[in-house]
Write an enzyme that holds these catalytic residues in place. Structure first.
Site, short mmCIF file in Angstrom:
data_model
loop_
_atom_site.label_atom_id
_atom_site.label_comp_id
_atom_site.label_asym_id
_atom_site.label_seq_id
_atom_site.Cartn_x
_atom_site.Cartn_y
_atom_site.Cartn_z
N SER A 145 88.77 32.34 37.40
CA SER A 145 87.73 33.13 38.05
C SER A 145 87.01 32.30 39.10
O SER A 145 86.44 31.25 38.79
CB SER A 145 86.72 33.63 37.02
OG SER A 145 85.54 34.03 37.66
N ASP B 266 91.29 42.04 43.30
CA ASP B 266 90.60 43.25 43.78
C ASP B 266 91.55 44.23 44.48
O ASP B 266 91.16 45.33 44.85
CB ASP B 266 89.46 42.87 44.75
CG ASP B 266 88.38 42.09 44.03
OD1 ASP B 266 88.20 42.30 42.81
OD2 ASP B 266 87.72 41.26 44.68
C1 S3P Z 1 84.84 37.16 43.73
C2 S3P Z 1 85.81 36.80 42.85
C3 S3P Z 1 86.57 37.77 42.03
C4 S3P Z 1 86.49 39.16 42.62
C5 S3P Z 1 85.10 39.55 43.02
C6 S3P Z 1 84.54 38.56 44.03
C7 S3P Z 1 84.10 36.10 44.42
O1 S3P Z 1 86.05 37.78 40.72
O2 S3P Z 1 87.00 40.10 41.70
O3 S3P Z 1 85.11 40.83 43.60
O4 S3P Z 1 83.42 36.38 45.42
O5 S3P Z 1 84.20 34.94 43.99
P1 S3P Z 1 86.56 36.69 39.66
O6 S3P Z 1 86.64 35.41 40.37
O7 S3P Z 1 85.55 36.63 38.57
O8 S3P Z 1 87.89 37.19 39.21
#
Ligand code: S3P
Length: 449
Positions: A175, A334
């Site tokens: 993540s 996403d």
């Molecule tokens: C994001 C990371 C993603 C994504 C979110 C935006 C970011 O989430 O789904 O819309 O800006 O770092 P995760 O990193 O928790 O998967």
């Protein structure tokens, strides 16, 4: 079937706009942000910064806003928050993060480093259902005090920032939000001098590295230290004023890319799109399926790779089916909903596996993809960690499309509705404003009947 034709400059990238705003707090002076996204989510971040004591001047020119942020610098910010919290006897600063997981998680990482401050985080019903222990447990292990004010592990929660200990953290989930939150906590909260003044954060698979790129561009001491691993040194002095230009959002483009892929005869030019290596699964997958996607005018903008994308689909040529596995899911986390639309029209079975994280987004996206496509007549089946789709030449549609107020499901419904035999009855489309306020207008300009 209609097709998509024309040229579009997509709105500024949501992830990078959040970061440009948040990282402005590390600067002493003004940060000038161009082509920023002003949407429901990024407004939540902007409002939170104002609560922290930064001043923001927003010039909202439709999809591309210019925002000037003035910060006193991180030390002065820390002092004023400490004075205020002593004066008010630890009355917390309250943040309403709305629907935005990125605001909540990155801001919590930043605030955890503002020792002496007390902060409360809350948001809408969707945000309250998203796991926050994934950032708060590692922050606790660094010395931050955390109190859950409702259900354990979820918003609303309160943090009391303390001087943090340096830690090397090997995350189990890939993540970028979590890794970015921890890097920010390390940058701002790990003490200078004395003990160890750096920390590392790593993820199993490659995630978007906007935090690394932007912090480096702004002059912070951060480096790559192995595959999917970053080392950050605590901030020795405020960062200098700068100008940040935000690239176009590839996640917003994904709906146009897969719409063009499934509507034969489409030809689109998407200008100034960010193509960070941690975000390009949608491009790579459509290319593997046989869609022509040309990158033109490639350049680096504030450390981010950017180009114009020319996508074309040919009449009479079926898309090839394709498989997506766990290691590449984060680079399209996403975009899986948009990719599923292309799979629905492919010539055979496509499989998505290792996509458990899709259950933990603004909605349970795995559930909604399966339910909505099945209702529309797509042969789709759920597996333990994903789904498979048997593609078909035509899809009936005419069904109810549930969004659960998830912006990505709303935009997908609008595009799918054009490609299916009969239009969908979409639950709502207003949620698109969470990431792309002008989506239905831009889509309407591109549709040719
Ligand atoms: C994001 C990371 C993603 C994504 C979110 C935006 C970011 O989430 O789904 O819309 O800006 O770092 P995760 O990193 O928790 O998967």
């Amino acid at each position: 079937m209609p097709f998509l034709r024309g040229e579009i400059s997509p709105p500024g990238d949501k992830s990078i706009t959040h970061r440009a705003l948040l990282f402005s707090s590390l600067v002493k002076g003004r940060v000038h942000i161009e082509h920023a996204l002003l949407s429901g989510d990024t407004r939540s971040t902007a409002k939170a910064l104002a609560k922290l004591g930064l001043s923001l001047n927003i010039d909202d020119q439709g999809a591309a806003a210019t925002i000037d942020v003035v910060s006193p610098g991180i030390e002065k910010l820390r002092e004023s928050i400490l004075n205020e919290s002593e004066m008010l006897q630890s009355t917390p600063i309250n943040f309403d993060c709305g629907n935005s997981g990125t605001t909540t998680r990155l801001l919590a990482g930043l605030c955890a480093g503002l020792s002496g401050g007390v902060f409360r985080f809350d948001g809408d019903a969707s945000l309250r259902s998203r796991d926050m222990s994934r950032i708060l447990s590692p922050l606790q292990s660094m010395g931050c005090e955390v109190e859950y004010l409702g259900a354990q592990g979820y918003a609303p929660f309160q943090i009391k920032a303390k001087d943090l200990h340096s830690k090397d953290i090997d995350l189990k989930i890939s993540s970028s939000q979590v890794s970015s939150a921890l890097l920010l906590a390390g940058l701002v909260g790990v003490a200078q001098g004395g003990g160890r003044n750096c920390m590392t954060v790593s993820t199993p698979f490659t995630v978007r590295d906007h935090t690394f790129r932007l912090l480096k561009f702004m002059g912070a001491n951060i480096e790559e230290c192995g595959v999917n691993s970053y080392k950050v040194f605590s901030l020795a002095s405020d960062l200098a004023p700068c100008r940040i230009v935000v690239p176009g959002d590839i996640s917003s483009c994904a709906f146009f890319l897969s719409g063009a892929a499934v509507m034969p005869g489409s030809s689109l030019l998407l200008k100034g799109v960010g193509v960070n290596p941690g975000r390009i699964l949608v491009m790579d997958t459509l290319a593997r399926m046989g869609v022509s996607i040309l990158k033109e005018n490639s350049r680096l903008v504030c450390g981010e790779p950017v180009c114009d994308l020319h996508v074309q689909s040919t009449l009479g040529v079926r898309l090839r089916p394709c498989n997506i596995e766990a290691a590449s899911i984060p680079s399209g986390i996403d975009e899986i909903p948009a990719i599923a639309l292309a799979f629905a029209f492919a010539d055979g079975r496509s499989v998505v596996s290792g996509a458990e994280e899709l259950k933990h987004k603004e909605s349970n996206r795995l559930r909604l993809i399966i339910e909505n496509f099945a209702n529309a007549g797509v042969r789709i089946e759920e597996t333990s960690d994903g789904f498979f789709i048997e593609g078909s030449r035509t899809i009936a549609g005419g069904s109810f499309w549930r969004t659960n107020s998830d912006h990505r499901l709303a935009m997908l419904g609008m595009v799918a509705s054009l490609a299916f035999e009969r239009p969908l009855i979409i639950e709502e489309v207003d949620s698109a404003a969470v990431s792309y306020p002008g989506f239905s207008r831009d889509l309407a300009v591109l549709v040719n009947i």
